[in-house]
Design a protein around this motif. Structure first.
Motif, PDB file in Angstrom:
ATOM      1  N   GLY A 518       0.793  -1.224   0.000  1.00  0.00           N
ATOM      2  CA  GLY A 518       0.000   0.000   0.000  1.00  0.00           C
ATOM      3  C   GLY A 518       0.826   1.276   0.000  1.00  0.00           C
ATOM      4  O   GLY A 518       0.278   2.377   0.022  1.00  0.00           O
ATOM      5  N   LEU A 519       2.158   1.135  -0.046  1.00  0.00           N
ATOM      6  CA  LEU A 519       3.038   2.309  -0.014  1.00  0.00           C
ATOM      7  C   LEU A 519       3.214   2.938  -1.387  1.00  0.00           C
ATOM      8  O   LEU A 519       3.580   4.104  -1.500  1.00  0.00           O
ATOM      9  CB  LEU A 519       4.424   1.921   0.530  1.00  0.00           C
ATOM     10  CG  LEU A 519       4.508   1.581   2.018  1.00  0.00           C
ATOM     11  CD1 LEU A 519       5.885   1.024   2.343  1.00  0.00           C
ATOM     12  CD2 LEU A 519       4.208   2.811   2.858  1.00  0.00           C
ATOM     13  N   PHE A 520       2.964   2.146  -2.456  1.00  0.00           N
ATOM     14  CA  PHE A 520       3.331   2.579  -3.799  1.00  0.00           C
ATOM     15  C   PHE A 520       2.096   2.875  -4.643  1.00  0.00           C
ATOM     16  O   PHE A 520       1.117   2.124  -4.630  1.00  0.00           O
ATOM     17  CB  PHE A 520       4.184   1.515  -4.482  1.00  0.00           C
ATOM     18  CG  PHE A 520       5.451   1.208  -3.733  1.00  0.00           C
ATOM     19  CD1 PHE A 520       6.571   2.007  -3.891  1.00  0.00           C
ATOM     20  CD2 PHE A 520       5.514   0.143  -2.848  1.00  0.00           C
ATOM     21  CE1 PHE A 520       7.732   1.730  -3.196  1.00  0.00           C
ATOM     22  CE2 PHE A 520       6.668  -0.135  -2.147  1.00  0.00           C
ATOM     23  CZ  PHE A 520       7.785   0.666  -2.309  1.00  0.00           C
ATOM     24  N   LEU A 521       2.172   3.968  -5.370  1.00  0.00           N
ATOM     25  CA  LEU A 521       1.125   4.300  -6.327  1.00  0.00           C
ATOM     26  C   LEU A 521       1.308   3.502  -7.611  1.00  0.00           C
ATOM     27  O   LEU A 521       0.352   3.201  -8.317  1.00  0.00           O
ATOM     28  CB  LEU A 521       1.157   5.802  -6.639  1.00  0.00           C
ATOM     29  CG  LEU A 521       0.996   6.734  -5.433  1.00  0.00           C
ATOM     30  CD1 LEU A 521       1.229   8.178  -5.852  1.00  0.00           C
ATOM     31  CD2 LEU A 521      -0.378   6.562  -4.805  1.00  0.00           C
ATOM     32  N   GLN A 522       2.553   3.157  -7.910  1.00  0.00           N
ATOM     33  CA  GLN A 522       2.865   2.446  -9.149  1.00  0.00           C
ATOM     34  C   GLN A 522       4.107   1.587  -8.918  1.00  0.00           C
ATOM     35  O   GLN A 522       5.075   2.024  -8.295  1.00  0.00           O
ATOM     36  CB  GLN A 522       3.119   3.449 -10.276  1.00  0.00           C
ATOM     37  CG  GLN A 522       3.121   2.858 -11.663  1.00  0.00           C
ATOM     38  CD  GLN A 522       3.150   3.946 -12.728  1.00  0.00           C
ATOM     39  OE1 GLN A 522       3.548   5.073 -12.461  1.00  0.00           O
ATOM     40  NE2 GLN A 522       2.751   3.613 -13.934  1.00  0.00           N
ATOM     41  N   VAL A 523       4.061   0.351  -9.419  1.00  0.00           N
ATOM     42  CA  VAL A 523       5.213  -0.555  -9.378  1.00  0.00           C
ATOM     43  C   VAL A 523       5.350  -1.146 -10.769  1.00  0.00           C
ATOM     44  O   VAL A 523       4.500  -1.936 -11.198  1.00  0.00           O
ATOM     45  CB  VAL A 523       5.025  -1.676  -8.339  1.00  0.00           C
ATOM     46  CG1 VAL A 523       6.240  -2.602  -8.342  1.00  0.00           C
ATOM     47  CG2 VAL A 523       4.787  -1.101  -6.948  1.00  0.00           C
ATOM     48  N   LYS A 524       6.396  -0.759 -11.493  1.00  0.00           N
ATOM     49  CA  LYS A 524       6.502  -1.146 -12.905  1.00  0.00           C
ATOM     50  C   LYS A 524       7.881  -1.729 -13.222  1.00  0.00           C
ATOM     51  O   LYS A 524       8.877  -1.011 -13.243  1.00  0.00           O
ATOM     52  CB  LYS A 524       6.249   0.084 -13.787  1.00  0.00           C
ATOM     53  CG  LYS A 524       6.299  -0.194 -15.283  1.00  0.00           C
ATOM     54  CD  LYS A 524       5.110  -1.005 -15.755  1.00  0.00           C
ATOM     55  CE  LYS A 524       5.122  -1.161 -17.272  1.00  0.00           C
ATOM     56  NZ  LYS A 524       3.988  -1.981 -17.747  1.00  0.00           N
ATOM     57  N   PRO A 525       7.968  -3.042 -13.461  1.00  0.00           N
ATOM     58  CA  PRO A 525       9.234  -3.605 -13.949  1.00  0.00           C
ATOM     59  C   PRO A 525       9.461  -3.161 -15.398  1.00  0.00           C
ATOM     60  O   PRO A 525       8.513  -3.091 -16.186  1.00  0.00           O
ATOM     61  CB  PRO A 525       9.012  -5.115 -13.883  1.00  0.00           C
ATOM     62  CG  PRO A 525       7.718  -5.314 -13.173  1.00  0.00           C
ATOM     63  CD  PRO A 525       6.936  -4.060 -13.316  1.00  0.00           C
ATOM     64  N   LEU A 526      10.699  -2.872 -15.762  1.00  0.00           N
ATOM     65  CA  LEU A 526      11.030  -2.410 -17.105  1.00  0.00           C
ATOM     66  C   LEU A 526      12.175  -3.237 -17.661  1.00  0.00           C
ATOM     67  O   LEU A 526      13.074  -3.647 -16.916  1.00  0.00           O
ATOM     68  CB  LEU A 526      11.436  -0.929 -17.081  1.00  0.00           C
ATOM     69  CG  LEU A 526      10.396   0.064 -16.553  1.00  0.00           C
ATOM     70  CD1 LEU A 526      11.030   1.428 -16.338  1.00  0.00           C
ATOM     71  CD2 LEU A 526       9.220   0.174 -17.510  1.00  0.00           C
ATOM     72  N   GLU A 527      12.150  -3.472 -18.953  1.00  0.00           N
ATOM     73  CA  GLU A 527      13.227  -4.200 -19.622  1.00  0.00           C
ATOM     74  C   GLU A 527      13.760  -3.356 -20.773  1.00  0.00           C
ATOM     75  O   GLU A 527      12.983  -2.817 -21.567  1.00  0.00           O
ATOM     76  CB  GLU A 527      12.723  -5.541 -20.159  1.00  0.00           C
ATOM     77  CG  GLU A 527      12.387  -6.566 -19.078  1.00  0.00           C
ATOM     78  CD  GLU A 527      13.604  -7.074 -18.346  1.00  0.00           C
ATOM     79  OE1 GLU A 527      14.644  -7.306 -19.001  1.00  0.00           O
ATOM     80  OE2 GLU A 527      13.537  -7.229 -17.102  1.00  0.00           O
ATOM     81  N   PHE A 528      15.086  -3.253 -20.861  1.00  0.00           N
ATOM     82  CA  PHE A 528      15.727  -2.485 -21.920  1.00  0.00           C
ATOM     83  C   PHE A 528      16.705  -3.373 -22.671  1.00  0.00           C
ATOM     84  O   PHE A 528      17.174  -4.395 -22.140  1.00  0.00           O
ATOM     85  CB  PHE A 528      16.461  -1.270 -21.336  1.00  0.00           C
ATOM     86  CG  PHE A 528      15.548  -0.275 -20.688  1.00  0.00           C
ATOM     87  CD1 PHE A 528      14.995   0.762 -21.423  1.00  0.00           C
ATOM     88  CD2 PHE A 528      15.214  -0.379 -19.348  1.00  0.00           C
ATOM     89  CE1 PHE A 528      14.131   1.674 -20.836  1.00  0.00           C
ATOM     90  CE2 PHE A 528      14.352   0.527 -18.745  1.00  0.00           C
ATOM     91  CZ  PHE A 528      13.815   1.558 -19.495  1.00  0.00           C
ATOM     92  N   ASP A 529      17.017  -2.995 -23.895  1.00  0.00           N
ATOM     93  CA  ASP A 529      17.993  -3.746 -24.681  1.00  0.00           C
ATOM     94  C   ASP A 529      19.321  -3.778 -23.952  1.00  0.00           C
ATOM     95  O   ASP A 529      19.753  -2.773 -23.370  1.00  0.00           O
ATOM     96  CB  ASP A 529      18.189  -3.112 -26.056  1.00  0.00           C
ATOM     97  CG  ASP A 529      16.966  -3.292 -26.937  1.00  0.00           C
ATOM     98  OD1 ASP A 529      16.190  -4.232 -26.686  1.00  0.00           O
ATOM     99  OD2 ASP A 529      16.781  -2.476 -27.863  1.00  0.00           O
ATOM    100  N   ALA A 530      19.983  -4.930 -24.007  1.00  0.00           N
ATOM    101  CA  ALA A 530      21.286  -5.058 -23.361  1.00  0.00           C
ATOM    102  C   ALA A 530      22.293  -4.142 -24.044  1.00  0.00           C
ATOM    103  O   ALA A 530      22.199  -3.863 -25.246  1.00  0.00           O
ATOM    104  CB  ALA A 530      21.766  -6.501 -23.429  1.00  0.00           C
ATOM    105  N   ALA A 531      23.255  -3.673 -23.274  1.00  0.00           N
ATOM    106  CA  ALA A 531      24.271  -2.757 -23.820  1.00  0.00           C
ATOM    107  C   ALA A 531      25.097  -3.456 -24.877  1.00  0.00           C
ATOM    108  O   ALA A 531      25.304  -4.655 -24.828  1.00  0.00           O
ATOM    109  CB  ALA A 531      25.157  -2.262 -22.694  1.00  0.00           C
TER     110      ALA A 531
END
Length: 531
Positions: A518-531
């Motif tokens: 209940g502490l978070f308004l939003q929890v979003k895992p993100l994935e980006f292209d590897a370096a």
């Protein structure tokens, strides 16, 4: 010395002649692609490799390709090319994303006619000497409602053809704007409304996590009784077992499938069912389409090898070799900024605004725009590249604006990307530090300094005690290591964000636990292209 190209799959003689006419030496060995060992033996001689689907360009082949600069795929699919390995090797991978659009759209229309009038079964019956006129009672397309799932390039052509048949066309596409839908002459609807109203449903979306089984058992149950379904896009968009059951019950009156979850589909419970039309992935199989993509790939490869011009590249922006050395980190940053807002945005996008500040304003902004737009669109369409992304955005009526300004603030240069939807604006800014690594420097107007990694977590909350402890404790409990942790806030006790760079993907159980606090308004895992 003239560049040398190997054509290892069947390509038209006209395409092969284009290489020669442009001054490129070419070896046309159309069966070589099937001989992995022979290909491995000779690939080191060539600057370019032109293929269709038979040649498999593996990491092993690329390791032996000591002179290879470009791979050109005549067609859109590049499943037979190890793109990450090619990128690491510095080899550009090109495709021809729009060469077979009309052909695929026409096949969908043909399949719709076939299932509406039961043409294959009627033909087989008549060939057997039967005259079962009363058995094959079809339906008209005139005045029927066609539901188009995916109104992009191919789907848009289908809409146009269906309107010509005097059908009512409704479309579901998260990236389709009201303005674009109006211009196309179709009604934009949500998926549930399309399912409930359509007499025919045709699929024209890529295969992604979001679109997998978009016609699930649950969604098939929402369709109109007697609906007919056409899929000439990708296998896996329909739950095939659920479709079999719906056909047996009569809820679905017919289906026409050019693609299957497992291909080649030599057996399927759908085979030999009444009023099920099946073809062996023929969507792009016309003489014109095969010729078009062959000619396009020959032109594109010749342009790159002779002038350095890059078109329809999947792993590089359209920039010159001189620009690439300077712009590389900024291109990566643009892609990351777009990827961030793309993963965060579920609503149809109306506008994309890109601000360039300071030294970056002197670069090739068109290429940076393409990289940013491709990042945004990738969430919905993983096949998008830096060339096709602006085209796709324009097709959906997305307004794209670019602004430049002289250096302001502490950074020598930065980019700010803002996406506008009907209900909100979402912005993120970034820069490239002297180490060449992209950084996020502002999200939601809150200043931060966050290194971009492959696996990340973004949270929003009110600025209250316990956030850091909760994030660290929850991730630690599940064995997720934090590589970098950045916090920002508007003011004491006001809006706050956290950006975490993780060593591994975030398990869903961690997301669920964080939300449950209940502490978070939003929890979003993100994935980006590897370096």
């Amino acid at each position: 010395m003239a560049p040398k190209v190997l054509v290892s799959d069947k390509l038209s003689e006209t395409a092969v002649q284009i290489f020669r006419d442009r001054g490129v030496e070419v070896d046309y060995l159309p069966d070589l692609g099937k001989d992995k060992e022979k290909l491995l033996e000779v690939i080191g001689q060539y600057d370019g490799l032109a293929i269709r689907s038979a040649t498999k360009v593996t990491e092993k082949i690329l390791a032996a390709a000591t002179n290879l600069k470009v791979i050109g795929r005549a067609g859109i699919g590049v499943d037979n090319v190890d793109i990450p390995a090619a990128s690491k090797k510095g080899v550009i991978v090109m495709n021809t994303p729009f060469g077979n659009s009309v052909t695929t759209a026409e096949h969908a229309i043909a399949m719709m006619f076939a299932v509406a009038r039961q043409l294959p079964e009627a033909s087989a019956s008549t060939h057997e000497g039967k005259w079962e006129k009363n058995r094959f009672m079809g339906v008209e397309l005139f005045n029927k409602t066609l539901g188009v799932i995916g109104a992009g390039n191919i789907g848009g052509i289908v809409c146009d053809r269906a309107l010509g048949l005097k059908m009512k066309v409704i479309a579901y596409d998260p990236f389709l704007s009201d303005e674009r839908a109006h211009k196309m002459g179709v009604m934009k609807v949500e998926l549930d409304e399309l399912l409930a109203k359509a007499d025919f449903i045709t699929l024209h979306v890529p295969m992604t996590e979001k679109t997998k089984n978009i016609l699930s058992r649950e969604n098939l149950a929402k369709t109109k009784n007697g609906v007919r379904i056409i899929n000439c896009a990708r296998g896996g968009l329909i739950d095939e077992e659920a479709l079999v059951d719906a056909l047996k019950s009569g809820h679905v009156a017919g289906a026409a499938l050019d693609v299957f979850a497992n291909e080649p589909a030599t057996e399927s419970p759908l085979f030999n069912m009444p009023n099920v039309v099946v073809t062996p992935h023929l969507g792009a199989s016309t003489t014109e389409a095969q010729e078009n993509v062959a000619l396009q790939v020959a032109e594109q490869m010749s342009d790159y090898l002779l002038t350095g011009a890059v078109q329809n590249a999947l792993n590089m922006p359209s920039v010159t070799a001189e620009e690439a050395a300077v712009m590389g980190p900024w291109v990566k940053l643009a892609g990351h900024l777009g990827d961030f807002v793309g993963q965060m945005t579920d609503e149809p996008i109306q506008a994309i605004n890109i601000l360039y500040d300071g030294l970056v304003t002197e670069m090739n902004l068109q290429a940076l725009n393409c990289a940013a737009i491709a990042g945004i669109m990738k969430a919905a369409n993983p096949d998008v590249n830096m060339v096709s992304a602006p085209v796709i955005a324009r097709e959906r009526g997305v307004q794209i604006a670019t602004t430049t300004q002289e250096k302001s603030g502490v950074f020598d240069g930065y980019m700010k990307l803002t996406v506008v939807t009907e209900t909100r604006e979402r912005s993120v800014a970034g820069t490239v530090f002297s180490d060449g690594k992209p950084r996020f420097i502002q999200i939601k107007g809150i200043n931060i300094d966050a290194e971009v990694g492959q696996h990340m977590l973004y949270t929003t909350n009110r600025d209250v005690p316990g956030i850091i402890g909760t994030l660290g404790g929850t991730l630690g409990k599940h064995g997720v290591n934090i590589a970098n942790f950045t916090l920002g806030r508007t003011a004491v006790g006001q809006d706050a964000i956290a950006v975490l760079y993780l060593d591994a993907p975030l398990p869903q159980v961690v997301v669920d636990e964080l939300k449950a606090t209940g502490l978070f308004l939003q929890v979003k895992p993100l994935e980006f292209d590897a370096a």
